[in-house]
Scaffold this motif. Structure first.
Motif, PDB file in Angstrom:
ATOM      1  N   GLU A 236       0.891  -1.270  -0.065  1.00  0.00           N
ATOM      2  CA  GLU A 236      -0.042   0.034   0.044  1.00  0.00           C
ATOM      3  C   GLU A 236       1.022   1.271   0.057  1.00  0.00           C
ATOM      4  N   LYS A 237       2.075   1.119   0.128  1.00  0.00           N
ATOM      5  CA  LYS A 237       3.087   2.322   0.357  1.00  0.00           C
ATOM      6  C   LYS A 237       3.652   2.484  -1.154  1.00  0.00           C
ATOM      7  N   CYS A 238       3.518   1.700  -2.096  1.00  0.00           N
ATOM      8  CA  CYS A 238       3.925   1.708  -3.459  1.00  0.00           C
ATOM      9  C   CYS A 238       3.003   2.366  -4.275  1.00  0.00           C
ATOM     10  N   ARG A 239       3.411   3.483  -4.896  1.00  0.00           N
ATOM     11  CA  ARG A 239       2.662   4.350  -5.860  1.00  0.00           C
ATOM     12  C   ARG A 239       2.246   3.677  -7.047  1.00  0.00           C
ATOM     13  N   LYS A 240       1.072   4.137  -7.460  1.00  0.00           N
ATOM     14  CA  LYS A 240       0.556   3.373  -8.514  1.00  0.00           C
ATOM     15  C   LYS A 240       0.060   4.260  -9.895  1.00  0.00           C
ATOM     16  N   ASN A 241       1.029   4.804 -10.440  1.00  0.00           N
ATOM     17  CA  ASN A 241       0.782   5.703 -11.514  1.00  0.00           C
ATOM     18  C   ASN A 241       1.307   5.324 -12.890  1.00  0.00           C
ATOM     19  N   GLY A 242       1.797   4.071 -12.667  1.00  0.00           N
ATOM     20  CA  GLY A 242       2.484   3.468 -14.036  1.00  0.00           C
ATOM     21  C   GLY A 242       3.835   4.262 -14.642  1.00  0.00           C
ATOM     22  N   SER A 243       4.396   4.779 -13.750  1.00  0.00           N
ATOM     23  CA  SER A 243       5.662   5.880 -14.102  1.00  0.00           C
ATOM     24  C   SER A 243       6.856   5.088 -13.951  1.00  0.00           C
ATOM     25  N   THR A 244       7.979   5.579 -14.594  1.00  0.00           N
ATOM     26  CA  THR A 244       9.409   5.047 -14.509  1.00  0.00           C
ATOM     27  C   THR A 244      10.367   6.307 -14.783  1.00  0.00           C
ATOM     28  N   LEU A 245      11.208   6.419 -13.706  1.00  0.00           N
ATOM     29  CA  LEU A 245      12.174   7.316 -13.838  1.00  0.00           C
ATOM     30  C   LEU A 245      13.584   6.608 -13.763  1.00  0.00           C
ATOM     31  N   PHE A 246      14.391   7.281 -14.438  1.00  0.00           N
ATOM     32  CA  PHE A 246      15.737   6.544 -14.470  1.00  0.00           C
ATOM     33  C   PHE A 246      16.842   7.612 -14.171  1.00  0.00           C
ATOM     34  N   TYR A 247      17.850   7.105 -13.169  1.00  0.00           N
ATOM     35  CA  TYR A 247      18.915   8.098 -12.732  1.00  0.00           C
ATOM     36  C   TYR A 247      20.289   7.090 -12.830  1.00  0.00           C
ATOM     37  N   THR A 248      21.327   7.987 -13.039  1.00  0.00           N
ATOM     38  CA  THR A 248      22.675   7.461 -13.200  1.00  0.00           C
ATOM     39  C   THR A 248      23.606   8.290 -12.342  1.00  0.00           C
ATOM     40  N   THR A 249      24.696   7.645 -11.686  1.00  0.00           N
ATOM     41  CA  THR A 249      25.550   8.648 -11.102  1.00  0.00           C
ATOM     42  C   THR A 249      26.666   9.173 -11.748  1.00  0.00           C
ATOM     43  N   ASP A 250      26.755   8.818 -13.140  1.00  0.00           N
ATOM     44  CA  ASP A 250      27.738   8.957 -14.339  1.00  0.00           C
ATOM     45  C   ASP A 250      26.759   9.877 -15.504  1.00  0.00           C
ATOM     46  N   THR A 251      27.414   9.854 -16.552  1.00  0.00           N
ATOM     47  CA  THR A 251      26.986  10.835 -17.709  1.00  0.00           C
ATOM     48  C   THR A 251      25.571  10.302 -18.178  1.00  0.00           C
ATOM     49  N   THR A 252      24.738  11.046 -18.322  1.00  0.00           N
ATOM     50  CA  THR A 252      23.295  10.679 -18.650  1.00  0.00           C
ATOM     51  C   THR A 252      23.361  10.161 -20.043  1.00  0.00           C
ATOM     52  N   TYR A 253      24.093  10.888 -21.076  1.00  0.00           N
ATOM     53  CA  TYR A 253      24.068  10.359 -22.459  1.00  0.00           C
ATOM     54  C   TYR A 253      24.497   8.954 -22.458  1.00  0.00           C
ATOM     55  N   ASP A 254      25.593   8.524 -22.000  1.00  0.00           N
ATOM     56  CA  ASP A 254      26.196   7.332 -21.963  1.00  0.00           C
ATOM     57  C   ASP A 254      25.138   6.197 -21.303  1.00  0.00           C
ATOM     58  N   PHE A 255      24.396   6.754 -20.421  1.00  0.00           N
ATOM     59  CA  PHE A 255      23.524   5.893 -19.651  1.00  0.00           C
ATOM     60  C   PHE A 255      22.328   5.491 -20.536  1.00  0.00           C
ATOM     61  N   ASP A 256      21.878   6.535 -21.235  1.00  0.00           N
ATOM     62  CA  ASP A 256      20.797   6.456 -22.077  1.00  0.00           C
ATOM     63  C   ASP A 256      20.938   5.586 -23.182  1.00  0.00           C
ATOM     64  N   VAL A 257      22.309   5.982 -23.783  1.00  0.00           N
ATOM     65  CA  VAL A 257      22.542   4.910 -25.166  1.00  0.00           C
ATOM     66  C   VAL A 257      22.808   3.484 -24.819  1.00  0.00           C
ATOM     67  N   PHE A 262      19.760  -2.928 -22.804  1.00  0.00           N
ATOM     68  CA  PHE A 262      19.504  -3.713 -21.674  1.00  0.00           C
ATOM     69  C   PHE A 262      17.922  -3.509 -21.433  1.00  0.00           C
ATOM     70  N   TYR A 263      17.209  -2.488 -21.407  1.00  0.00           N
ATOM     71  CA  TYR A 263      16.000  -2.205 -21.127  1.00  0.00           C
ATOM     72  C   TYR A 263      15.025  -2.676 -22.235  1.00  0.00           C
ATOM     73  N   GLY A 264      15.505  -2.557 -23.397  1.00  0.00           N
ATOM     74  CA  GLY A 264      14.797  -2.963 -24.804  1.00  0.00           C
ATOM     75  C   GLY A 264      13.793  -1.945 -25.320  1.00  0.00           C
ATOM     76  N   GLN A 265      14.032  -0.771 -24.784  1.00  0.00           N
ATOM     77  CA  GLN A 265      13.279   0.554 -25.443  1.00  0.00           C
ATOM     78  C   GLN A 265      14.299   1.588 -25.015  1.00  0.00           C
ATOM     79  N   PHE A 266      14.105   2.825 -25.732  1.00  0.00           N
ATOM     80  CA  PHE A 266      14.680   3.978 -25.329  1.00  0.00           C
ATOM     81  C   PHE A 266      14.522   4.563 -23.952  1.00  0.00           C
ATOM     82  N   ILE A 267      15.523   4.892 -23.138  1.00  0.00           N
ATOM     83  CA  ILE A 267      15.376   5.635 -21.706  1.00  0.00           C
ATOM     84  C   ILE A 267      15.897   6.860 -21.833  1.00  0.00           C
ATOM     85  N   GLN A 268      15.530   7.826 -20.893  1.00  0.00           N
ATOM     86  CA  GLN A 268      16.148   8.860 -20.703  1.00  0.00           C
ATOM     87  C   GLN A 268      16.289   9.239 -19.250  1.00  0.00           C
ATOM     88  N   SER A 269      17.672   9.411 -18.789  1.00  0.00           N
ATOM     89  CA  SER A 269      17.776   9.461 -17.325  1.00  0.00           C
ATOM     90  C   SER A 269      18.209  10.864 -16.980  1.00  0.00           C
TER      91      SER A 269
END
Length: 276
Positions: A236-257, A262-269
């Protein structure tokens, strides 16, 4: 009362995205927050203490983002840090929150997958040295014989897009030969690193047809589904809006590419600073 928040999914880099993909396939209704600690990856060669400190820092970050449930979708973090965090840190930091790993749900099911009673484990140096799979499998299935092989070259090959050539095949064949020679009747190979599903087809190419190669994503996703059913106080503490956010501690461009494969579709971090 804690307000509802996303389910946190953590990995040292990209590999956990293969787990998140399967979790979202089964449980698309929840919000998810993924963090890859790419700036300090790989975790495999690092000491227990270093992996523990890095993982605890990530867990604290997730809690600040409102996560009541965090999944360590990283075998090395699960092997070297999870137990200490659960037993020592969580009761002091946030006793009402939960941190789960990928090793236990996998080992709970391994006995259902092997007929010969001989299982091969392929993982990072850290995961293999921890003996976590050996210990956990013996708890549930003491009759199963476990043979492990560390594959230190696989993650760098995958992350540098060098896994579809003869050079990569050399290391894949070498590690498979090593593990299969330990136990000749192995009929199940577990990919105990979330990067390895990327090369699952190449691994299968060098194994006998009767050997089943198992990746963890769907097992962890099914286990999480069961966990949320059995723990409505956490669910009940897990929110249900169907959203996904991606974060990285390094360069976002490299992470996205790199992360997109790995994820099977384009991501934006977005960039995360764990020291704030």
């Amino acid at each position: 009362m804690i307000e509802s928040g996303p389910i946190g999914v953590f990995d040292s880099g990209y590999g956990g995205l293969t787990v998140l993909k399967e979790i979202k396939r089964l449980l698309p209704q929840y919000d998810y927050l993924y963090l890859g600690d790419n700036a300090r990856a790989p975790y495999g060669p690092r000491s227990f203490e270093t992996v523990y400190q890095y993982t605890l820092q990530a867990v604290r970050w997730f809690f600040k983002q409102g996560c009541s449930l965090v999944i360590l979708a990283c075998n090395t973090a699960s092997a070297k840090a999870l137990r200490t965090i659960q037993q020592n840190d969580l009761p002091l930091l946030a006793p009402e929150r939960r941190v789960l790993g990928v090793i236990r749900p996998t080992t709970e099911h391994i006995g259902e997958l092997t007929k010969s009673g001989k299982v091969g484990i392929l993982g990072t140096n850290g995961t293999v040295k921890s003996q976590s799979y050996q210990i956990e499998i013996n708890k549930f299935y003491p009759q199963i014989e476990v043979y492990q092989e560390a594959c230190p070259m696989w993650v760098p090959l995958i992350e540098n897009n060098e896994y579809e050539n003869e050079g990569a095949d050399f290391f894949i064949k070498k590690n498979l030969k090593n593990v299969m020679e330990q136990g000749g009747a192995i009929d199940t190979i577990l990919l105990a690193c979330t990067h390895y599903p990327i090369i699952k087809n190449r691994i299968e190419k060098f194994l006998p047809a009767e050997v089943h190669v198992i990746s963890q994503g769907n097992i962890v996703a099914e286990s999480l589904t069961d966990y949320l059913t059995r723990h409505p106080d956490i669910e009940e503490k897990c929110r249900k809006n169907g959203s996904t956010l991606f974060y990285t501690t390094d360069t976002t461009y490299d992470f996205d590419v790199n992360g997109s494969k790995f994820y099977g579709q384009f991501i934006q971090s977005k960039h995360a600073n764990l020291e704030e």
